[in-house]
Design an enzyme around this catalytic site. Structure first.
Site, PDB file in Angstrom:
ATOM      1  N   SER A  46       0.706  -1.223  -0.105  1.00 26.56           N
ATOM      2  CA  SER A  46      -0.006   0.046   0.054  1.00 26.56           C
ATOM      3  C   SER A  46       0.941   1.088   0.140  1.00 26.56           C
ATOM      4  O   SER A  46       1.771   1.459  -0.913  1.00 26.56           O
ATOM      5  CB  SER A  46      -0.976   0.052   1.103  1.00 26.56           C
ATOM      6  OG  SER A  46      -2.095   1.048   1.111  1.00 26.56           O
ATOM      7  N   ASP A  85     -10.122  -4.697  -4.545  1.00 26.16           N
ATOM      8  CA  ASP A  85      -9.543  -3.573  -3.595  1.00 26.16           C
ATOM      9  C   ASP A  85     -10.477  -2.526  -3.669  1.00 26.16           C
ATOM     10  O   ASP A  85     -10.719  -1.934  -4.652  1.00 26.16           O
ATOM     11  CB  ASP A  85      -8.214  -3.082  -4.270  1.00 26.16           C
ATOM     12  CG  ASP A  85      -7.312  -2.332  -3.227  1.00 26.16           C
ATOM     13  OD1 ASP A  85      -8.074  -1.707  -2.546  1.00 26.16           O
ATOM     14  OD2 ASP A  85      -6.091  -2.516  -3.195  1.00 26.16           O
ATOM     15  N   HIS A 140      -7.791  -5.284  -0.771  1.00 31.93           N
ATOM     16  CA  HIS A 140      -6.830  -4.589  -0.509  1.00 31.93           C
ATOM     17  C   HIS A 140      -5.520  -5.037   0.324  1.00 31.93           C
ATOM     18  O   HIS A 140      -4.296  -4.924   0.058  1.00 31.93           O
ATOM     19  CB  HIS A 140      -7.101  -3.200   0.103  1.00 31.93           C
ATOM     20  CG  HIS A 140      -6.017  -2.069   0.469  1.00 31.93           C
ATOM     21  ND1 HIS A 140      -5.369  -1.600  -0.718  1.00 31.93           N
ATOM     22  CD2 HIS A 140      -5.491  -1.642   1.458  1.00 31.93           C
ATOM     23  CE1 HIS A 140      -4.530  -0.784   0.087  1.00 31.93           C
ATOM     24  NE2 HIS A 140      -4.626  -0.956   1.276  1.00 31.93           N
TER      25      HIS A 140
END
Length: 307
Positions: free
Chosen positions: A153, A250, A280
């Protein structure tokens, strides 16, 4: 994105401009046979069920918060895991990578950002720029020899900055749900009146299903500082092999972000690997197995390249 086609009826490599290939994983979650079939000659050892974990250490920095980290000694290239926003070194992916590195004898480092987990510092004082310095401190002062960076991320955003800043040391990248520029992009997509309200209050209460409260409370100053570190507005001068893994389910960082990153990278060895049913976090068993095989594949590729 123009020039890219994904078919739900088939699984395969799709030619995509000049930067590499896109692998669309459109198999049911947990069935990774097709994913792994491209590398039958050498599979990484099965991850051990239980091993002694690395001990906690601290990197002392005179003018910056001390960073908590755990490391394993081993072969190069070493592996460094860069966690996501407010995530620590003890997440599912970080621990799974450590077990893999133990099994193959490669060096490994995982750490906490300043203001997060066991590291020193005040979270309210943290910025993308300060966390970028944290990554570079780990690279410069702890890591030995060439390194593969794995960013999750926001960590995927920071790994790109590290690769630009230390091209002689970063030899490959793996992004997991890479969130390059994402916070700034999402804020700019808010209605103008909402942006003004956040500016007045000084805090953006950003909805998130990954917190107990249901929100991330992000300082407006954090967002404004992050604008200075955006990368997608111009070519990204990274030339090493890059693998970008992203779940098509996601709902935090759209998988199209990884496509944008790939398009901006100057490297000619870039693969985007999509999993149709992953979210995600990408921490289910099949996601972890894909990540481990991606690491192993890069290690093998790097070992066969001329020095």
């Amino acid at each position: 994105m123009a020039g890219v086609g994904l078919s739900a009826a088939a699984v395969g490599w799709v030619p995509c401009r000049s930067w590499g290939r896109v692998f669309a994983s459109l198999v049911p979650h947990g069935n990774v046979g097709t994913l792994l079939a491209r590398k039958p000659q050498r599979a990484p050892p099965r991850l051990p069920a239980c091993r002694k974990m690395a001990s906690l250490s601290f990197l002392n920095r005179p003018d910056l918060p001390n960073l908590a980290y755990k490391s394993l000694k081993g072969k190069t290239p070493g592996i460094i895991f860069i966690p996501g926003y407010l995530s620590t070194m003890n997440g599912t992916k970080a621990l799974a990578i450590e077990e893999f590195c133990k099994s193959v004898g490669h060096a490994y480092i995982r750490f906490d950002y300043s203001g997060v987990g066991n590291s020193d510092g005040n979270l309210k004082d943290c910025t993308v720029g300060k966390w970028r310095k944290d990554v570079l401190s780990i690279l410069d002062d702890i890591a030995k020899g060439p390194q593969i960076l794995i960013g999750s991320s926001l960590g995927g955003w920071l790994m790109l900055h590290a690769a630009v800043a230390r091209p002689e040391k970063v030899v490959a990248l793996i992004g997991v749900a890479t969130a390059t520029d994402a916070l700034v992009t999402q804020f700019r997509q808010l209605p103008v009146e909402v942006q003004k309200e956040v500016e007045m209050k000084g805090v953006w209460s950003m909805p998130s299903k990954y917190t107990e409260e249901g929100y991330h409370h992000i300082q407006y100053s954090f967002i404004k500082e992050a604008e200075h570190h955006c990368l997608l507005h111009s070519p990204i001068p990274v030339h090493c092999p890059v693998r970008l893994l992203h779940g098509m389910m996601d709902d935090v960082i759209p998988w199209h972000t990884s496509m944008q990153v790939a398009d901006r990278l100057l490297s000619t060895d870039v693969d985007v690997i999509l999993r149709k049913h992953s979210d995600h976090e990408m921490k289910e068993k099949a996601d972890i197995q894909l990540l481990v095989y991606t690491i192993d594949d890069l290690i093998e590729k790097l070992s066969s390249m001329p020095q």
